[in-house]
Design an enzyme around this catalytic site. Structure first.
Site, PDB file in Angstrom:
ATOM      1  N   HIS A 118       0.812  -1.219   0.000  1.00  0.00           N
ATOM      2  CA  HIS A 118       0.000   0.000   0.000  1.00  0.00           C
ATOM      3  C   HIS A 118       0.846   1.270   0.000  1.00  0.00           C
ATOM      4  O   HIS A 118       1.913   1.333   0.594  1.00  0.00           O
ATOM      5  CB  HIS A 118      -0.921   0.014   1.215  1.00  0.00           C
ATOM      6  CG  HIS A 118      -0.180  -0.005   2.528  1.00  0.00           C
ATOM      7  ND1 HIS A 118       0.207   1.128   3.190  1.00  0.00           N
ATOM      8  CD2 HIS A 118       0.249  -1.046   3.283  1.00  0.00           C
ATOM      9  CE1 HIS A 118       0.823   0.808   4.313  1.00  0.00           C
ATOM     10  NE2 HIS A 118       0.872  -0.511   4.390  1.00  0.00           N
ATOM     11  N   ASP A 119       0.365   2.268  -0.725  1.00  0.00           N
ATOM     12  CA  ASP A 119       0.922   3.625  -0.724  1.00  0.00           C
ATOM     13  C   ASP A 119       2.323   3.709  -1.316  1.00  0.00           C
ATOM     14  O   ASP A 119       3.024   4.699  -1.089  1.00  0.00           O
ATOM     15  CB  ASP A 119       0.915   4.218   0.688  1.00  0.00           C
ATOM     16  CG  ASP A 119      -0.482   4.267   1.291  1.00  0.00           C
ATOM     17  OD1 ASP A 119      -1.302   5.055   0.792  1.00  0.00           O
ATOM     18  OD2 ASP A 119      -0.753   3.516   2.244  1.00  0.00           O
ATOM     19  N   GLY A 136       5.080  -1.036   2.728  1.00  0.00           N
ATOM     20  CA  GLY A 136       4.292   0.144   2.467  1.00  0.00           C
ATOM     21  C   GLY A 136       5.119   1.416   2.389  1.00  0.00           C
ATOM     22  O   GLY A 136       6.185   1.543   2.994  1.00  0.00           O
TER      23      GLY A 136
END
Length: 261
Positions: A118-119, A136
């Site tokens: 994520h991200d 992440g």
């Protein structure tokens, strides 16, 4: 051409000349650009924004929810640029409220079984080799190459044109234009072959070598090296790129050159 054995949610927006092979699943709130090919047994979940002329191979899972216990079901995206290839069983998670999306730029190659958490922000023309795992909030600059089975710690920043050895554990930021290897991860020279392939002149490559002699080979700490670079070297895009990178580093820069293994 959509095969009858593929499932496409009515809320997905698919360009007319996208090919979706049998047994793939396209969820709601997905956009896929023209010329893209989706292989068999691919799962594309909510929040995916996939560009033109991409190729996504069997077993890939795109835009699944983050593997982050802080995720609370907020809306987020996975954005994938044009001409991106994602090989077998790669997984790319969508963003959280921290950044809102996971981004992959144009012309990237994500090889088999790689994981992008994520991200993450992956800029254009990056190659991520088989089995690489990105935690992440990792950011990777354009034209970087991450060798197979490398593990990248969360919040790491890898500079443009960097090359990281296969099997590396990346716990510190890796500046632009360099090769990184050994354990702990260390500077082992500049990525001169890659730079030549991308049109850098011999004069420019020598300039970059001088920058990293000051930073990594003259027993200066990072703060001292930054002051010397700013005071003694003429301003150039490459010098300024390195200075900006090291001044903005949150996790610190990887180790300098050592002849000891």
């Amino acid at each position: 051409m959509n095969q009858p054995l593929a499932y496409i949610h009515p809320g997905a927006k698919i360009a007319t000349n996208v090919v979706i092979e049998p047994f793939s699943t396209i969820h709601n709130n997905v956009t896929i650009g023209s010329g893209t090919w989706i292989g068999s047994n691919v799962t594309i979940m909510e929040g995916a924004r996939i560009g033109k002329n991409c190729r996504i191979f069997p077993g890939a899972v795109i835009s699944a929810i983050p593997q982050d216990l802080k995720y609370e079901g907020e809306d987020s995206l996975t954005t994938i640029g044009d001409n991106v290839t994602i090989r077998e069983c790669a997984t790319i998670n969508r963003g959280t409220k921290a950044y809102g999306k996971t981004e992959i730029g144009d012309n990237c190659l994500i090889m088999a079984t790689a994981h992008v958490a994520h991200d993450c922000i992956i800029h254009e023309n990056v190659i991520i080799v088989n089995g690489v795992t990105l935690a992440g909030h990792v950011e990777i600059g354009e034209y970087a190459i991450i060798g197979g089975l490398a593990g990248i710690h969360q919040f790491i920043h890898i500079g443009k044109h960097a090359m990281i050895s296969g099997g590396s554990l990346v716990r510190k930021d890796v500046p632009p234009f360099v090769k990184a290897a050994k354990e702990p991860l260390s500077y082992v020279g500049i990525n001169s072959i890659g730079l030549r392939r991308r049109g850098f002149s011999s004069e420019k490559i020598n300039e970059i070598q001088n920058i990293y002699r000051i930073l990594f080979q003259q027993n200066n700490n990072t703060t001292q090296a930054a002051r010397i670079l700013e005071a003694e070297l003429n301003a150039s895009p490459e010098r300024d790129e390195v200075l900006t990178f090291i001044n903005n580093s949150q996790r610190g820069i990887m180790k300098g050159y050592s002849s000891n293994y």
